[in-house]
Design a protein around this motif. Structure first.
Motif, PDB file in Angstrom:
ATOM      1  N   THR A  18       0.820  -1.197   0.000  1.00 29.67           N
ATOM      2  CA  THR A  18       0.000   0.000   0.000  1.00 29.67           C
ATOM      3  C   THR A  18       0.854   1.247   0.000  1.00 29.67           C
ATOM      4  OG1 THR A  18      -0.121   0.038   2.409  1.00 29.67           O
ATOM      5  CG2 THR A  18      -1.855  -1.159   1.244  1.00 29.67           C
ATOM      6  N   PRO A  20      -0.122   5.288   0.518  1.00 33.71           N
ATOM      7  CA  PRO A  20      -1.261   6.151   0.826  1.00 33.71           C
ATOM      8  C   PRO A  20      -1.663   6.982  -0.377  1.00 33.71           C
ATOM      9  CG  PRO A  20       0.312   6.173   2.623  1.00 33.71           C
ATOM     10  CD  PRO A  20       0.955   5.402   1.495  1.00 33.71           C
ATOM     11  N   VAL A  27       0.570  10.946   8.956  1.00 32.62           N
ATOM     12  CA  VAL A  27       0.643   9.838   9.901  1.00 32.62           C
ATOM     13  C   VAL A  27       1.715  10.178  10.941  1.00 32.62           C
ATOM     14  CG1 VAL A  27       1.204   7.394  10.222  1.00 32.62           C
ATOM     15  CG2 VAL A  27      -0.095   8.131   8.204  1.00 32.62           C
ATOM     16  N   TRP A 131       8.333   2.982   6.575  1.00 34.02           N
ATOM     17  CA  TRP A 131       6.884   3.179   6.490  1.00 34.02           C
ATOM     18  C   TRP A 131       6.239   2.240   5.475  1.00 34.02           C
ATOM     19  CZ3 TRP A 131       4.625   4.436   1.864  1.00 34.02           C
ATOM     20  CH2 TRP A 131       5.464   4.975   0.870  1.00 34.02           C
ATOM     21  N   THR A 132       7.025   1.758   4.497  1.00 33.99           N
ATOM     22  CA  THR A 132       6.486   0.857   3.487  1.00 33.99           C
ATOM     23  C   THR A 132       7.125  -0.528   3.571  1.00 33.99           C
ATOM     24  OG1 THR A 132       6.413   0.396   1.093  1.00 33.99           O
ATOM     25  CG2 THR A 132       8.131   1.880   1.867  1.00 33.99           C
ATOM     26  N   TYR A 182       3.549  -4.596  10.695  1.00 31.67           N
ATOM     27  CA  TYR A 182       2.716  -4.061   9.626  1.00 31.67           C
ATOM     28  C   TYR A 182       1.312  -4.632   9.736  1.00 31.67           C
ATOM     29  CZ  TYR A 182       7.036  -2.539   7.316  1.00 31.67           C
ATOM     30  OH  TYR A 182       8.238  -1.941   7.023  1.00 31.67           O
ATOM     31  N   SER A 183       0.329  -3.804   9.399  1.00 31.32           N
ATOM     32  CA  SER A 183      -1.047  -4.282   9.334  1.00 31.32           C
ATOM     33  C   SER A 183      -1.203  -5.217   8.149  1.00 31.32           C
ATOM     34  CB  SER A 183      -2.002  -3.094   9.181  1.00 31.32           C
ATOM     35  OG  SER A 183      -1.927  -2.584   7.851  1.00 31.32           O
ATOM     36  N   GLN A 185      -2.851  -4.734   5.670  1.00 31.90           N
ATOM     37  CA  GLN A 185      -2.879  -3.893   4.466  1.00 31.90           C
ATOM     38  C   GLN A 185      -1.511  -3.323   4.125  1.00 31.90           C
ATOM     39  OE1 GLN A 185      -5.129  -3.388   7.152  1.00 31.90           O
ATOM     40  NE2 GLN A 185      -6.498  -4.819   6.099  1.00 31.90           N
ATOM     41  N   ASP A 187       0.354  -1.301   6.271  1.00 24.65           N
ATOM     42  CA  ASP A 187       0.643  -0.050   6.977  1.00 24.65           C
ATOM     43  C   ASP A 187       1.568  -0.325   8.164  1.00 24.65           C
ATOM     44  OD1 ASP A 187      -1.077   1.515   5.351  1.00 24.65           O
ATOM     45  OD2 ASP A 187      -2.798   0.810   6.514  1.00 24.65           O
ATOM     46  N   ARG A 204       2.529   3.969  16.049  1.00 28.02           N
ATOM     47  CA  ARG A 204       1.615   4.780  15.235  1.00 28.02           C
ATOM     48  C   ARG A 204       0.374   5.148  16.034  1.00 28.02           C
ATOM     49  NH1 ARG A 204       0.317   3.680   8.994  1.00 28.02           N
ATOM     50  NH2 ARG A 204      -1.472   5.058   8.665  1.00 28.02           N
TER      51      ARG A 204
END
Length: 205
Positions: A18, A20, A27, A131-132, A182-183, A185, A187, A204
């Protein structure tokens, strides 16, 4: 079982990578040292009509240890296109030591400029842009402060919720060590590592 970074990342990235999409989405991560708040890291994501994603990062920490005070101020801009990093610039005050860094594509490789010096880095390297989950694909990462290269591997630890949110925990080891949550998805929810004997955690909001 330790897995090569690309194989480990593939398990996650096959589900979702993902980036954003909302313009000017912000964030914020709170930073803790042994459970005490010491600062914040803020990401601002701005995606243009051509799909180019600009990520601005601002991090600041102030740490008091006995009679000593340590300060960290970091500003960074990343430019992504089609899910690939195209360039990065960063300025850092690392407890009074300034650093300037620029990363840009030079053919298939990277041109790395740090504090007046320049070198070429292999195509598969990525800065430590946590972040990714894209960073999990790299077997070589670069410090976002001074460009120091680290060879790394990643293992999938498994499901490990963060403050009631579903998350998968990954562990990066080698030249640098990070625990990353990480979620489903993709994140980033939490970062954990040790610095000078202290547990540092980014959470977060």
């Amino acid at each position: 079982m330790m897995l090569h970074t690309r194989l480990a990342a593939g398990l996650m990235l096959a589900a979702a990578v993902t980036f954003p999409a909302a313009a000017a989405e912000t964030v914020t991560f709170d930073i803790y040292k042994d459970g005490d708040s010491i600062g914040q890291e803020v990401y601002t994501f701005d995606q243009g009509p051509d799909g180019q994603l600009t990520v601005d990062v601002a991090a600041r920490t102030d740490v008091q240890v006995l009679f000593l005070k340590f300060h960290y101020d970091h500003q960074r801009t990343e430019v992504w296109q089609g899910g690939e990093l195209k360039s990065m610039t960063a300025q850092t005050d690392d407890d009074g030591t300034p650093h300037q860094m620029a990363l840009a594509r030079e053919g298939e490789a990277w041109r790395v400029q740090v504090d007046g010096g320049q070198r070429t880095e292999q195509p598969g390297a990525l800065p430590l842009t946590l972040w990714t989950p894209k960073v999990l694909e790299a077997s070589r990462v670069l410090s976002v402060i001074d460009g120091e290269p680290w060879d790394v591997t990643v293992e999938k630890v498994g499901p490990d919720p963060v403050r009631g949110r579903d998350a998968v925990r990954w562990r990066m080891t080698g030249g640098v060590t990070r625990d990353l949550w990480y979620s489903p998805q993709g994140d980033l929810l939490q970062i954990g590592f040790e610095r000078q004997g202290y547990d540092i955690t980014y959470v977060r909001r």
